[in-house]
Design an enzyme around this catalytic site. Structure first.
Site, PDB file in Angstrom:
ATOM      1  N   CYS A 231     102.221  47.290  97.441  1.00  0.00           N
ATOM      2  CA  CYS A 231     102.147  46.495  96.206  1.00  0.00           C
ATOM      3  C   CYS A 231     102.367  47.293  94.929  1.00  0.00           C
ATOM      4  CB  CYS A 231     100.810  45.774  96.147  1.00  0.00           C
ATOM      5  SG  CYS A 231     100.687  44.494  97.397  1.00  0.00           S
TER       6      CYS A 231
ATOM      7  N   GLY B 229     100.139  54.428  96.544  1.00  0.00           N
ATOM      8  CA  GLY B 229     101.215  53.891  97.392  1.00  0.00           C
ATOM      9  C   GLY B 229     100.876  52.501  97.884  1.00  0.00           C
TER      10      GLY B 229
ATOM     11  N   LYS C  70      95.927  54.536 102.244  1.00  0.00           N
ATOM     12  CA  LYS C  70      94.532  54.581 101.806  1.00  0.00           C
ATOM     13  C   LYS C  70      93.665  54.319 103.029  1.00  0.00           C
ATOM     14  CE  LYS C  70      93.826  49.712 100.659  1.00  0.00           C
ATOM     15  NZ  LYS C  70      93.244  48.766  99.705  1.00  0.00           N
TER      16      LYS C  70
ATOM     17  N   LYS D  33     105.876  48.568  94.421  1.00  0.00           N
ATOM     18  CA  LYS D  33     106.810  47.410  94.281  1.00  0.00           C
ATOM     19  C   LYS D  33     106.630  46.771  92.908  1.00  0.00           C
ATOM     20  CE  LYS D  33     105.367  43.646  96.462  1.00  0.00           C
ATOM     21  NZ  LYS D  33     104.930  42.659  95.443  1.00  0.00           N
TER      22      LYS D  33
HETATM   23  C1  UDX Z   1      96.548  46.539  95.184  1.00  0.00           C
HETATM   24  C2  UDX Z   1      95.641  45.849  94.159  1.00  0.00           C
HETATM   25  O1  UDX Z   1      94.388  46.534  94.115  1.00  0.00           O
HETATM   26  C3  UDX Z   1      95.409  44.396  94.572  1.00  0.00           C
HETATM   27  O2  UDX Z   1      94.630  43.742  93.579  1.00  0.00           O
HETATM   28  C4  UDX Z   1      96.766  43.696  94.708  1.00  0.00           C
HETATM   29  O3  UDX Z   1      96.605  42.340  95.090  1.00  0.00           O
HETATM   30  C5  UDX Z   1      97.610  44.423  95.735  1.00  0.00           C
HETATM   31  O4  UDX Z   1      97.768  45.806  95.349  1.00  0.00           O
HETATM   32  P1  UDX Z   1      96.298  47.634  97.571  1.00  0.00           P
HETATM   33  O5  UDX Z   1      97.768  47.844  97.500  1.00  0.00           O
HETATM   34  O6  UDX Z   1      95.703  47.119  98.820  1.00  0.00           O
HETATM   35  O7  UDX Z   1      95.846  46.579  96.399  1.00  0.00           O
HETATM   36  O8  UDX Z   1      95.632  49.046  97.281  1.00  0.00           O
HETATM   37  P2  UDX Z   1      94.549  49.612  96.267  1.00  0.00           P
HETATM   38  O9  UDX Z   1      93.236  49.612  96.913  1.00  0.00           O
HETATM   39  O10 UDX Z   1      94.696  48.991  94.930  1.00  0.00           O
HETATM   40  O11 UDX Z   1      95.066  51.157  96.162  1.00  0.00           O
HETATM   41  C6  UDX Z   1      96.419  51.337  95.742  1.00  0.00           C
HETATM   42  C7  UDX Z   1      96.735  52.828  95.765  1.00  0.00           C
HETATM   43  O12 UDX Z   1      96.021  53.488  94.716  1.00  0.00           O
HETATM   44  C8  UDX Z   1      96.329  53.524  97.075  1.00  0.00           C
HETATM   45  O13 UDX Z   1      97.350  54.447  97.442  1.00  0.00           O
HETATM   46  C9  UDX Z   1      95.053  54.273  96.675  1.00  0.00           C
HETATM   47  O14 UDX Z   1      94.833  55.449  97.456  1.00  0.00           O
HETATM   48  C10 UDX Z   1      95.379  54.638  95.232  1.00  0.00           C
HETATM   49  N1  UDX Z   1      94.189  54.909  94.427  1.00  0.00           N
HETATM   50  C11 UDX Z   1      93.264  53.926  94.278  1.00  0.00           C
HETATM   51  C12 UDX Z   1      94.038  56.147  93.804  1.00  0.00           C
HETATM   52  O15 UDX Z   1      94.882  57.025  93.944  1.00  0.00           O
HETATM   53  N2  UDX Z   1      92.947  56.374  93.039  1.00  0.00           N
HETATM   54  C13 UDX Z   1      91.979  55.425  92.867  1.00  0.00           C
HETATM   55  O16 UDX Z   1      90.992  55.708  92.172  1.00  0.00           O
HETATM   56  C14 UDX Z   1      92.139  54.161  93.508  1.00  0.00           C
END
Ligand code: UDX
Length: 433
Positions: free
Chosen positions: A258, A255, A323, A261
Site C-alpha cells: 500500500c 514497504g 513487517k 503504491k
Molecule cells: C498501511 C496503512 O497503515 C493502512 O491504514 C492502509 O489501509 C494500508 O497501508 P500496511 O501496508 O498494512 O497498512 O502497513 P503498516 O502497518 O502501515 O506499515 C507500513 C510500512 O511502514 C511497513 O513496512 C512498516 O514496517 C513501516 N513502518 C511502520 C516503519 O518503518 N516505521 C513505523 O514506525 C511504522
C-alpha cells in the site's frame, strides 16, 4: 437495519469486508471471477493470512449470512454493493483502473434501482463522480468509503475502525446514511464528506504515514551522529497529541502493497495536476536510500569496515516480510536488503516465521538457529516478537562473529551484550556492546 450487501472482489479488502459485514448481521454475497477461489471459499478455505478471517468466513457460511459466487447477476437483489477490486500501480505510478472499469458495465446491468455503489478500492480523486456513467445507470448512487485496514490487523481494523469515511454528494446524504448504518454496530466515528475529499483522504493518510516513517529514519541518522537515542526522541515527540507516538520507529524502510503504491500514485497525480509534492518525493527518496544504508551497516558488521568485500561472507537474516504479522514480501525492504547483499556476493541464510518460499539468492531455513551457523553477522530486518525469545547465547556460539544489526531496535542491548553479541541498532548508541 440488516441489508443485503454485495461485494465485488474477494481479495484482502473484499473478503475482509464481506466476512465482517456478515458478522455485523447483514446478508452478504461476495463475487469473484476466480472460480477456484470461489469454490475454496464456499468450502471455508481462506487463502489470505489474516488473524480471525477464516473463522469469520466459516461462521458466515454456517449462518447462511455469507455466500460466494462468480456471477455478478447474483447481486441484483443487493441494496448496497461494495467495489473491492484491485487498482494496482500502472507503469507511471498512477493506478490501473482496468479491472474496475471492466467490471462496471456488467454490474450496472444487474443493479437494482436505487442501489448504493460503495467504492472501497483506493481510486484516484474524481473516480466516484465518473462511476454512474461507467455503470450506465442514473438511478443508483455512489458513495466513497475508503478502507484503512492494516495487513495483519484487517479484521480488527474493520470491526474497530478509528473512523469510517463516507464521501457523498449533497443530494446523496440518504445513501451515505444508509452506508453509515451498516457500520453502526462498530460504534465508529463516521466522517461525512464529499467524494473527492474522501478519495484524497486515503492517499493523503498513507502518504503522511510514509513521510512520518521516513522522517524517523533521518532522525535515526542524526541520533547516531549526535549520540542521541531515536527511541527517546520519538517518545518525547509522541507526547504531543499533534504528533502522536506511532509511526516514529526507524527501520529498513517502509514497504508492503500500500504505502509504496499510494505514495507513487499521489505524487504522479499531484505532478500531473501541476502541483509538486516534494515532501512525498523526498520521503520516497529517503526510503530508497534506506536500503543502501542497511547494506552499509551489514558490511561494517560483517567485515569490520563499511567498504569491506562481502564476497563469500556468510550473513544470517532474521525476517523477510515487510513487517511482522504477515508473510507478505511485496515491496519488502527486507527482501531489497537481502537482494543487494546477495548481489555483492554474500552467502545468505534467512528465517522468517511466515515465509516458506519465494526469495531468490538466499537459503531459506525454518530453524532460526541455522541462520547463525558460521555467520560473520546477523541482520534482523522484520520485527517478529518471537525473535526476542530466541536463545541468543546459543546464536552467539554458532556465529563466526557474534555481531547483530538490529534494524528494528527490537532487541534488548543489555541482553545481547550478556549473550556475547556486539549490536548495531538504528539511531541508538553505536556498537551497543
Ligand atoms: C498501511 C496503512 O497503515 C493502512 O491504514 C492502509 O489501509 C494500508 O497501508 P500496511 O501496508 O498494512 O497498512 O502497513 P503498516 O502497518 O502501515 O506499515 C507500513 C510500512 O511502514 C511497513 O513496512 C512498516 O514496517 C513501516 N513502518 C511502520 C516503519 O518503518 N516505521 C513505523 O514506525 C511504522
Amino acid at each position: 437495519m440488516a441489508e443485503r450487501i454485495g461485494v465485488l472482489g474477494a481479495g484482502y479488502v473484499g473478503l475482509t469486508s464481506a466476512a465482517c459485514f456478515a458478522r455485523l448481521g447483514h446478508q452478504v454475497t461476495c463475487v469473484d471471477t476466480d472460480a477456484s477461489k470461489v469454490d475454496s471459499l464456499r468450502r471455508g478455505q481462506v487463502g489470505i493470512e489474516e488473524p480471525g478471517l477464516p473463522e469469520l468466513v466459516v461462521a458466515g457460511l454456517r449462518a447462511f449470512a455469507l455466500d460466494f459466487t462468480t456471477g455478478v447477476a447474483d447481486l441484483s437483489g443487493c441494496g448496497v454493493v461494495l467495489l473491492c477490486l484491485p487498482t494496482p500501480p500502472g507503469a507511471n505510478g498512477s493506478p490501473d483502473l482496468g479491472v474496475l472499469e471492466a467490471a462496471l458495465p456488467g454490474l450496472g446491468a444487474v443493479l437494482a434501482p436505487g442501489a448504493v455503489v460503495v467504492t472501497k478500492s483506493t481510486v484516484p480523486v474524481g473516480t466516484a463522480e465518473r462511476l454512474p456513467a461507467l455503470l450506465g445507470r442514473d438511478d443508483v448512487t455512489v458513495v466513497s468509503n475508503p478502507e484503512f485496514l492494516r495487513e495483519g490487523h484487517a479484521v480488527h481494523d474493520f470491526l474497530n475502525p478509528d473512523r469510517v469515511v463516507l464521501g457523498a454528494g449533497p443530494a446523496d446524504s440518504a445513501a451515505a446514511d444508509r452506508v453509515a448504518a451498516l457500520y453502526e454496530p462498530t460504534g465508529a466515528t463516521v466522517v461525512h464528506t464529499d467524494p473527492a475529499s474522501a478519495e484524497l483522504a486515503k492517499y493523503a493518510s498513507n502518504a503522511f504515514l510514509a513521510v512520518k516513517a521516513s522522517y524517523a529514519n533521518v532522525l535515526a541518522e542524526l541520533c547516531e551522529t549526535w549520540g542521541a537515542d531515536v527511541r527517546e526522541v520519538g517518545r518525547t515527540m509522541g507526547v504531543d497529541p499533534r504528533i502522536g507516538p506511532h509511526f516514529l520507529s526507524p527501520g529498513p524502510g517502509w514497504g508492503g502493497s500500500c504505502l509504496p503504491k499510494d505514495t507513487r500514485a499521489l505524487l504522479h497525480a499531484a505532478e500531473t495536476a501541476g502541483v509538486g509534492f516534494d515532501l512525498v518525493r523526498d520521503a520516497m527518496r529517503v526510503n530508497e536510500r534506506q536500503c543502501a544504508r542497511m547494506v552499509r551497516l551489514a558490511r561494517r558488521a560483517a567485515t569490520g569496515t563499511v567498504d569491506g568485500s562481502l564476497a563469500g561472507v556468510r550473513i544470517g537474516l532474521l525476517g523477510l516480510a515487510f513487517k511482522a504479522g504477515t508473510g507478505d514480501l511485496r515491496d519488502s525492504p527486507a527482501v531489497a536488503v537481502a537482494t543487494e547483499l546477495a548481489r555483492r556476493g554474500a552467502e545468505l541464510t534467512a528465517h522468517d516465521p511466515a515465509v516458506t518460499s519465494g526469495v531468490d539468492g538466499l537459503q531459506l531455513v525454518d530453524d532460526p538457529y541455522l541462520v547463525a551457523k558460521d555467520a560473520a553477522a546477523l541482520v534482523l530486518l522484520t520485527e517478529w516478537p518471537e525473535f526476542r525469545d530466541l536463545d541468543w547465547p546459543r546464536l552467539a556460539a554458532a556465529c563466526e562473529r557474534p555481531v547483530v544489526v538490529d534494524t528494528r531496535n527490537l532487541l534488548d542491548p543489555t541482553m545481547l551484550a550478556q549473550s556475547g553479541f556486539t549490536c548495531f541498532g538504528l539511531g541508538t548508541a553505536r556498537d551497543r556492546s
